[in-house]
Design an enzyme around this catalytic site. Sequence first.
Site, PDB file in Angstrom:
ATOM      1  N   SER A  40      -4.412  -1.528   0.427  1.00  0.00           N
ATOM      2  CA  SER A  40      -3.392  -2.440   0.938  1.00  0.00           C
ATOM      3  C   SER A  40      -4.053  -3.727   1.401  1.00  0.00           C
ATOM      4  O   SER A  40      -4.927  -3.711   2.269  1.00  0.00           O
ATOM      5  CB  SER A  40      -2.634  -1.788   2.099  1.00  0.00           C
ATOM      6  OG  SER A  40      -1.570  -2.595   2.524  1.00  0.00           O
ATOM      7  N   ALA A  41      -3.640  -4.861   0.830  1.00  0.00           N
ATOM      8  CA  ALA A  41      -4.345  -6.121   1.041  1.00  0.00           C
ATOM      9  C   ALA A  41      -4.333  -6.592   2.487  1.00  0.00           C
ATOM     10  O   ALA A  41      -5.312  -7.185   2.959  1.00  0.00           O
ATOM     11  CB  ALA A  41      -3.746  -7.198   0.144  1.00  0.00           C
ATOM     12  N   HIS A  42      -3.233  -6.358   3.218  1.00  0.00           N
ATOM     13  CA  HIS A  42      -3.184  -6.900   4.579  1.00  0.00           C
ATOM     14  C   HIS A  42      -4.102  -6.151   5.534  1.00  0.00           C
ATOM     15  O   HIS A  42      -4.289  -6.589   6.672  1.00  0.00           O
ATOM     16  CB  HIS A  42      -1.744  -6.909   5.105  1.00  0.00           C
ATOM     17  CG  HIS A  42      -1.205  -5.578   5.472  1.00  0.00           C
ATOM     18  ND1 HIS A  42      -0.711  -4.686   4.556  1.00  0.00           N
ATOM     19  CD2 HIS A  42      -1.049  -4.975   6.673  1.00  0.00           C
ATOM     20  CE1 HIS A  42      -0.287  -3.603   5.169  1.00  0.00           C
ATOM     21  NE2 HIS A  42      -0.481  -3.744   6.454  1.00  0.00           N
TER      22      HIS A  42
ATOM     23  N   GLN B  60      -7.814   1.722   4.921  1.00  0.00           N
ATOM     24  CA  GLN B  60      -8.591   1.266   6.071  1.00  0.00           C
ATOM     25  C   GLN B  60     -10.047   0.955   5.735  1.00  0.00           C
ATOM     26  O   GLN B  60     -10.697   0.191   6.434  1.00  0.00           O
ATOM     27  CB  GLN B  60      -8.540   2.315   7.181  1.00  0.00           C
ATOM     28  CG  GLN B  60      -7.217   2.407   7.901  1.00  0.00           C
ATOM     29  CD  GLN B  60      -6.864   1.136   8.657  1.00  0.00           C
ATOM     30  OE1 GLN B  60      -7.716   0.332   9.012  1.00  0.00           O
ATOM     31  NE2 GLN B  60      -5.579   0.937   8.897  1.00  0.00           N
TER      32      GLN B  60
ATOM     33  N   CYS C 239       2.433   3.193  12.519  1.00  0.00           N
ATOM     34  CA  CYS C 239       3.730   3.541  11.939  1.00  0.00           C
ATOM     35  C   CYS C 239       4.579   4.389  12.872  1.00  0.00           C
ATOM     36  O   CYS C 239       5.757   4.605  12.612  1.00  0.00           O
ATOM     37  CB  CYS C 239       3.531   4.287  10.622  1.00  0.00           C
ATOM     38  SG  CYS C 239       2.649   3.333   9.388  1.00  0.00           S
TER      39      CYS C 239
ATOM     40  N   GLY D 129       0.815  -1.206   0.000  1.00  0.00           N
ATOM     41  CA  GLY D 129       0.000   0.000   0.000  1.00  0.00           C
ATOM     42  C   GLY D 129       0.849   1.256   0.000  1.00  0.00           C
ATOM     43  O   GLY D 129       0.506   2.249  -0.649  1.00  0.00           O
ATOM     44  N   THR D 130       1.947   1.222   0.733  1.00  0.00           N
ATOM     45  CA  THR D 130       2.851   2.377   0.768  1.00  0.00           C
ATOM     46  C   THR D 130       3.434   2.642  -0.613  1.00  0.00           C
ATOM     47  O   THR D 130       3.520   3.797  -1.062  1.00  0.00           O
ATOM     48  CB  THR D 130       3.978   2.146   1.792  1.00  0.00           C
ATOM     49  OG1 THR D 130       3.409   2.113   3.105  1.00  0.00           O
ATOM     50  CG2 THR D 130       5.011   3.252   1.728  1.00  0.00           C
TER      51      THR D 130
END
Length: 460
Positions: free
Chosen positions: A194-196, A177, A320, A69-70
């Site tokens: 972001s998949a996770h 999110q 983070c 995702g980043t």
Amino acid sequence: MPYFDAASAAPLHPVARQALLAALDEGWADPARLYREGRRARLLLDAAREAAADAAGCRPDELVFTSSGTTAVHAGIAGALSGRRRVGRHLALSAVEHSSVLHAAAAHEAAGGSSTEVPVGRSGAVDPAAYAGALRSDTALACLQSANHEVGTEQPVAEVAALCAEAGVPLLVDAAQSLGWGPVAGGWSLLTGSAHKWGGPAGVGLLAVRKGVRFAPQGPAGERESGRAPGFENLPAIVAAAASLRAVRDEAAAEAVRLRALVDRIRSVVAERVGDVEVVGDPERRLPHLVTFSCLYVDGETLLHELDRHGFSVSSGSSCTSSTLEPSHVLKAMGVLSEGNVRVSLPVGTAEADVDRFLEVLPGVVAEVRERLGAPVSALPSPAPVASLVVDALGRRCPIPVIELAKVIGEVPVGATVTVLADDEAARLDIPAWCEMREQEYVGEEPADRGSAYVVRRLS
């Protein structure tokens, strides 16, 4: 051990596990090749792209898969800024964006660009009018998250997107999110995920760029993923990510209702049982599974260690920044209490019993940490008054029935009643006498299955 940190990483969804294992057998070949194994891999990649694009609300040819995702955020911001460099080098963003957006903005400024952070209110949401005020004639890109990763507040994306469109500025939405809960409303121009965060495997991000948005990928050119995500696709992980996104979306409506009720319970019970606490974030416009609160006179790291010792995995502040000594930039921007911060984000399938046990453990843990730190003792808030109470003192000799009555009379509002069940004859004298002494109303005696029911009304 209850895991309450889905906002950092959701547990791998069973569908993701099944798809990953199947794709390891069927999707190992190069999808760019024309032989049988390559064609089979291409079919899997195309199906995953269609499923992800349907969930994101875009065309399949508008979406590419990235390594995280980043990476998607960095590629999206850099590509949009470069594609519109003739317009200017100004970037607009909210003050509560994910650190990946903030880091991209810092890199943009270091390279000679400029940026404006739009402030947020105490709930964590931007004012669309204030956001519009940050747009300039040289604004090349605007960024706004769909929902905050730290406090769960949903942003007015549709309103801001309309204002950006009116100003001719593309809007990049970080939907990491929220994407598992539903599509992002409004006319966004770029979107990342972001998949996770939704129960897919780590190491898969997505970047959607609408047709018509000027975009110039940065870095060495690549042949894969439209040149926007160089490198060989991690096809098994991509297939698992798309399959799990579809699966969680199918469950989202029902699970959102269930988890929202559990979060509502956490919000109310924490405020009742833990003194000097602030529950932060918008109480209505928020993600269904996330709640954040801050406890005065408490060290957040110590509190998390103690909760972990009691079997609960929770987070403090941003995922983070929690390992640094810097206060959360989100809470700082909101102007709310930041010390003793706890973020609870419930994964899909969280049991109600686990939430109840957390609420039983939390007050004692907070009190213990405060005592250890030598914090001043403050009175806990009184329990919420109830309409009536029944005290079971059967089999107990006076003055116990009277003592039990005295303990609970303050828990009912003035005008409400407490009924004492007692089979000791002395209660027939002692309870009316206590009422006379304490200036409460003795309503009378009523028959009961065993003994008698003595009814007392609170007058003061």
